[in-house]
Design a protein around this motif. Structure first.
Motif, PDB file in Angstrom:
ATOM      1  N   ILE A  35       3.824  36.086 -47.413  1.00 54.55           N
ATOM      2  CA  ILE A  35       3.736  34.770 -46.666  1.00 54.55           C
ATOM      3  C   ILE A  35       4.016  35.009 -45.236  1.00 54.55           C
ATOM      4  CG2 ILE A  35       4.208  32.532 -46.439  1.00 54.55           C
ATOM      5  CD1 ILE A  35       5.064  32.525 -49.498  1.00 54.55           C
ATOM      6  N   ASP A  39       1.448  30.562 -42.010  1.00 52.50           N
ATOM      7  CA  ASP A  39       0.165  30.675 -43.011  1.00 52.50           C
ATOM      8  C   ASP A  39       0.036  29.209 -43.461  1.00 52.50           C
ATOM      9  OD1 ASP A  39      -0.281  33.186 -42.533  1.00 52.50           O
ATOM     10  OD2 ASP A  39       0.469  33.995 -44.359  1.00 52.50           O
ATOM     11  N   GLY A  73       5.670  29.580 -44.179  1.00 56.82           N
ATOM     12  CA  GLY A  73       4.144  29.233 -44.623  1.00 56.82           C
ATOM     13  C   GLY A  73       3.963  27.406 -44.418  1.00 56.82           C
ATOM     14  N   ASP A 146      -5.002  30.805 -45.375  1.00 60.90           N
ATOM     15  CA  ASP A 146      -4.401  32.134 -45.260  1.00 60.90           C
ATOM     16  C   ASP A 146      -4.057  32.765 -46.623  1.00 60.90           C
ATOM     17  OD1 ASP A 146      -4.700  32.074 -42.323  1.00 60.90           O
ATOM     18  OD2 ASP A 146      -3.346  30.449 -42.405  1.00 60.90           O
ATOM     19  N   PHE A 147      -3.298  32.034 -47.339  1.00 58.96           N
ATOM     20  CA  PHE A 147      -2.507  32.570 -48.517  1.00 58.96           C
ATOM     21  C   PHE A 147      -2.947  31.630 -49.645  1.00 58.96           C
ATOM     22  CE2 PHE A 147       1.375  33.030 -51.033  1.00 58.96           C
ATOM     23  CZ  PHE A 147       1.301  34.214 -51.581  1.00 58.96           C
ATOM     24  N   LYS A 267      -9.331  36.443 -49.144  1.00 60.28           N
ATOM     25  CA  LYS A 267      -7.940  36.669 -48.606  1.00 60.28           C
ATOM     26  C   LYS A 267      -7.329  37.931 -48.324  1.00 60.28           C
ATOM     27  CE  LYS A 267      -7.217  32.394 -49.546  1.00 60.28           C
ATOM     28  NZ  LYS A 267      -8.586  32.273 -49.112  1.00 60.28           N
TER      29      LYS A 267
END
Length: 370
Positions: A35, A39, A73, A146-147, A267
């Protein structure tokens, strides 16, 4: 090479309550290393259809959200709209369903974002190389995140046989058009007796595939023009249109795995998968009720390999003692696959061999108990 799957058997104490134990499992998996600061982290889960009582408890998920935030995150809770008529077919009803089931951002520290937009049309087309599909349609907010963390209620499923990480990602992260593509290759079935000739579906159909038949005065379909977007199902309020479930189970599972591949392709880092093998019921949290569990609660499994974490969860359920009364046929013994005993139409490998072939992960795993 065997993939690592981290397992907590739900034992806790005053010094190590639920939240602390969950954090220990995530830390052991080195989830925080994936992470990045700032994010936007999509936490994909099922909020539970109205009438269901066995969906994941929000307070079980809160330690995961806290862990993501501590790692830098910004987590958000997400799911995409459904094909069938229910409380999750468009974003407004879906969000209200989530709120009624306790998914409160002020309590959990993460907002609810319906990933495919207001009517299920916000999507990203992703190229894939699979046996069936060249392009898949992923819910936009999940594709842009992003994650990604899949948080999964591990249980049975009436079509796929079981639901875990791969089902939650492959089917759940698809836009409405993507779900249509996995389930069938033709247009909707017309139910003329239910059609009220309101033309709402015609206004929703962007390709002109639907039209009013001059003879019957009811809606009709030109299948050559249908692209399977699913907008007509949301528009119709009278049951005039129904899903045509024509794809065989093996083809359905393979298409679902190709969708997983498409999601993962968006990803830059591996996705994290958390299986709650608790309240292991026979069917999905979509069915509108929760039946009795088929085995005792087992624990929480965490891995960056979705195939391994699903295979490990499946094996633990198979080895667990059966519970009655339940949908399980009498005579099922520990070691026998409980999902196959209930859903006999499903191939014995549940599509996991094709998932391996696509490079999604490995059915060989090392179970690390914590």
């Amino acid at each position: 090479m065997a993939s690592k799957v981290y397992f907590w058997n739900l034992r806790a104490s005053s010094k190590a309550p639920f939240g602390k134990r969950m954090r220990s499992v995530l830390k052991a998996a080195k989830a925080d290393k994936m992470i990045g600061e700032g994010d936007l982290a999509a936490v994909k889960l099922h909020f539970g259809e109205e009438g269901v009582t066995g969906f994941l408890r929000p307070l079980w998920v809160k330690p995961i959200l806290d862990f993501i935030a501590e790692a830098g995150g910004k987590p958000f809770l997400t799911d995409a709209s459904t094909l069938y008529v229910g409380q999750r077919g468009e974003a407004v009803s879906h969000s209200m369903c989530a709120a009624r089931h306790g998914w409160d951002p002020l309590v959990l520290g993460a907002p609810v974002v319906i990933a495919d937009g207001l009517r299920g049309e916000f999507e990203t087309a992703v190229p894939v190389k699979g046996r069936h599909l060249d392009e898949v349609y992923i819910a936009g907010a999940i594709a842009e995140a992003d994650f990604l963390v899949s948080v999964n209620h591990f249980k049975g499923h009436e079509l796929a046989g079981y639901g875990g990480a791969l089902k939650n990602i492959g089917m759940g992260a698809a836009s409405k058009k993507g779900k249509m593509q996995q389930h069938f290759s033709t247009g909707p079935i017309i139910n003329p007796d239910n059609c009220q000739a309101c033309e709402a579906c015609l206004r929703a159909c962007k390709t002109g595939a639907l039209y009013m038949d001059e003879v019957t005065g009811k809606v009709a379909l030109d299948p050559e023009k249908c692209v399977g977007c699913g907008g007509c199902f949301v528009a119709c309020r009278h049951g005039g249109l129904a899903v045509d479930w024509k794809v065989g189970v093996q083809d359905f599972l393979e298409r679902m795995m190709e969708y997983c591949k498409g999601v993962f392709a968006t990803k830059r880092t591996p996705c994290l998968h958390v299986n709650f093998v608790m309240d292991v019921v026979p069917d999905c949290d979509c069915v509108g009720f929760t039946d009795a569990p088929i085995c005792p609660d087992i624990g929480v499994l965490v891995s960056f390999d979705p195939v391994a974490v699903d295979q490990a969860s499946m094996d633990l359920v198979s080895e667990a003692p059966p519970l009655y009364p339940s949908q399980l046929p009498f005579g099922v013994t520990p070691g026998q696959n409980k999902f196959l005993a209930i859903h006999q139409h499903v191939p014995e490998d549940f599509g996991l061999a094709y998932a391996e072939e696509l490079g999604l992960g490995s059915r060989e795993y090392e179970l690390i108990s914590l």
